[in-house]
Design an enzyme around this catalytic site. Structure first.
Site, PDB file in Angstrom:
ATOM      1  N   ASN A 198      28.416  -3.145 -12.734  1.00  0.00           N
ATOM      2  CA  ASN A 198      27.858  -4.220 -11.895  1.00  0.00           C
ATOM      3  C   ASN A 198      28.056  -5.614 -12.483  1.00  0.00           C
ATOM      4  O   ASN A 198      28.125  -6.594 -11.742  1.00  0.00           O
ATOM      5  CB  ASN A 198      26.368  -3.970 -11.639  1.00  0.00           C
TER       6      ASN A 198
ATOM      7  N   CYS B  95      23.377   5.923 -10.933  1.00  0.00           N
ATOM      8  CA  CYS B  95      24.773   5.505 -10.685  1.00  0.00           C
ATOM      9  C   CYS B  95      25.320   4.685 -11.833  1.00  0.00           C
ATOM     10  O   CYS B  95      26.420   4.137 -11.755  1.00  0.00           O
ATOM     11  CB  CYS B  95      24.912   4.758  -9.371  1.00  0.00           C
ATOM     12  N   PHE B  96      24.550   4.545 -12.899  1.00  0.00           N
ATOM     13  CA  PHE B  96      24.986   3.918 -14.153  1.00  0.00           C
ATOM     14  C   PHE B  96      25.504   2.495 -13.926  1.00  0.00           C
ATOM     15  O   PHE B  96      26.463   2.066 -14.586  1.00  0.00           O
ATOM     16  CB  PHE B  96      26.061   4.781 -14.851  1.00  0.00           C
ATOM     17  N   CYS B  97      24.897   1.782 -12.984  1.00  0.00           N
ATOM     18  CA  CYS B  97      25.325   0.392 -12.687  1.00  0.00           C
ATOM     19  C   CYS B  97      26.778   0.345 -12.240  1.00  0.00           C
ATOM     20  O   CYS B  97      27.450  -0.668 -12.462  1.00  0.00           O
ATOM     21  CB  CYS B  97      25.148  -0.521 -13.890  1.00  0.00           C
ATOM     22  N   ASN B  98      27.294   1.413 -11.662  1.00  0.00           N
ATOM     23  CA  ASN B  98      28.681   1.429 -11.193  1.00  0.00           C
ATOM     24  C   ASN B  98      28.681   1.933  -9.747  1.00  0.00           C
ATOM     25  O   ASN B  98      29.052   3.078  -9.470  1.00  0.00           O
ATOM     26  CB  ASN B  98      29.524   2.332 -12.098  1.00  0.00           C
TER      27      ASN B  98
END
Ligand SMILES: Cc1ncc(COP(=O)(O)O)c(C=O)c1O
Length: 467
Positions: free
Chosen positions: A137, A394-397
């Site tokens: 992100n 979503c692991f900032c993705n």
């Protein structure tokens, strides 16, 4: 034999190079004792690396034995601090084999801070911002600066099952840079979602077509060597805690001087100027890294970066890479082979299922015997109870997440335009909106001091979910 466990014997047969990494077992026993004393199965290395006790000792000794003052002064204690900070800065460049005539290392709070420096200062008007779906992100966020300054923003898709980029589409976009502005292409050297290693050859290809390249190396450099004499990205953000656990709160933007000179900082701050005037309404930016380091840098912790880099060097990327290769391979082999009694597979892997062209994170969702996805939050809760540290969500993705989980543009538009959700959407609202689909996944990431028992601990946990 030290470990007669038949599974370990089978592992060694499948991965015969593993014993060549035994120095890590010794290191773990001596330097990472709290892991095993606490009974931790730590599998979140992509989230954060772990530190060795010697890193803390060395840093503590340095602080105990000296007096350091704010480097913005020029008294003896501040000179002592400046000397250490500049030494660490040189060491960062040396570690990445970056020519100091060509590259600069700017200290930032983290990789996101490094990315923001580029985003807020890049000359976007009339230009283009090209980036892969697969991005953190903090790279996606740069698009807001690009939009605000009128650049064209284009995403390059990734495709299941491997979650790699469609090379022909990338080539097509790279071949049409804006002729009236600057062009920035951003991608991760290693995905923090699928662990795919995207080709470093893209850097040269992009340069030939007139693009500046931002290579997000945050998830790559903890286990892979980045040699900036071989590849020449323009902007490289890293976070040091991901590489060696300590200190937190420091990252770097390693930037090519030629690209850095295109950036226009939107403000000035303490430490970034030579002269600023109130009555004259004028300021002059400092040269080099100082122009990008706002206020007082973390001068007491920056020396710990050099200690951490030396620690990583003392192990060596070759050993780390081999270790991660063997353990990730074993994890993938066994996880993908697990099936419920009726033959339904336990997991679906998002990304490559072999060790080819990937790093040590394995992202999956778990399924019951009716092939219904088990909520990632349920898996996390169960793992927590077993003292297994992994990461879910979503692991900032979000780009990789949407592709992996099959969430379409239309579904997203519906969620984002629902009455009441124009300005605010909580993660729970979002989960409700995409009802029936997973809104996240489970990431198991292997790193520098992972051992066979960690991976076996996780596989045992996974086996417990079979019916
Ligand atoms: C690929 C990648 N880029 C950028 C970041 C951002 O790092 P930080 O949160 O330290 O700023 C992360 C963190 O997970 C990452 O994995």
């Amino acid at each position: 034999m030290a470990n007669p466990d038949p599974e370990f014997v089978a592992f060694l047969r499948a991965y015969p190079t593993y014993p060549a990494t035994h120095m890590i077992d010794d290191l773990r026993a001596n330097e990472y004792a709290s892991l095993d004393i606490g009974g931790h199965v730590y599998l979140d290395y992509t989230g954060g690396g772990l530190y060795a006790e010697s890193q803390l000792r060395r840093h503590n000794q340095l602080l105990v034995e000296h007096v350091f003052g704010n480097p913005h002064s020029s008294n003896p204690t501040s000179q002592a601090a400046t000397q250490l900070v500049e030494h660490a800065r040189e060491y960062v460049l040396r570690f990445f084999n970056a020519d100091p005539d060509e590259y600069l290392a700017i200290f930032t709070p983290n990789a996101s801070g490094a990315l923001k420096l580029v985003g807020e200062s890049y000359p976007f008007p009339n230009g283009r911002y090209l980036l892969t779906f697969d991005n953190h992100n903090s790279v996606n966020g740069i698009r807001e600066f690009a939009h605000a300054r009128g650049a064209e923003v284009t995403y390059i898709p990734i495709a299941l099952p491997d979650m790699r980029v469609d090379a022909s589409q990338l080539d097509r976009e790279l071949a049409r840079p804006s002729k009236n502005g600057h062009n920035l292409f951003a991608y991760p050297a290693q995905s923090n979602f699928s662990s795919v290693k995207h080709p470093l050859e893209w850097i040269e290809k992009a340069h030939k077509n007139g693009w500046d390249v931002l290579l997000d190396a945050a998830a790559f450099v903890p286990t892979s060597r980045l040699d900036l004499s071989e590849v020449k990205p323009d902007f490289v953000p890293v976070s040091f805690y991901k590489m060696f656990g300590y200190p937190t709160g420091i990252g770097a933007l390693i930037a090519r001087k030629s690209a850095l000179s295109k950036l226009h900082r939107p403000w000035f701050a303490g430490g970034t100027i030579t002269v600023a005037s109130v009555q004259g309404d004028k300021y002059y930016l400092a040269d080099g890294a100082s122009a990008f380091e706002d206020g007082t840098i973390d001068y007491l912790n920056i020396p710990a970066v050099e200690i951490g880099l030396k620690h990583l060097e003392s192990i060596g990327y070759d050993v780390i890479r081999e270790r991660v290769h063997c353990l990730t391979g074993w994890l993938l082999d066994h996880l993908t082979a697990m099936k419920h009694s009726n033959g339904i597979p336990l997991v679906r892997v998002y990304g490559p299922t072999t060790t080819e062209g990937r790093g040590g994170a394995v992202t999956v969702n778990f399924y019951d015997k009716y092939d219904n996805a088990l909520d990632h939050l349920f898996i996390e809760k169960q793992a927590n109870e077993a003292n297994i540290s992994l990461r879910t969500g979503c692991f900032c993705n979000p780009g990789a997440g949407e592709v992996a989980l099959g969430i379409s543009r239309v579904e997203l538009d519906v969620c984002f335009t629902r009455p009441g959700h124009e300005d605010r959407l909580s993660i729970d609202d979002f989960r409700l909106c995409i009802d029936g689909k997973s809104s996240g996944a489970v990431r198991i990431s292997v790193g520098m001091v992972t051992n066979f028992n960690d991976v076996q601990g996780f596989l045992g946990f996974a086996r417990g979910l079979l019916s």
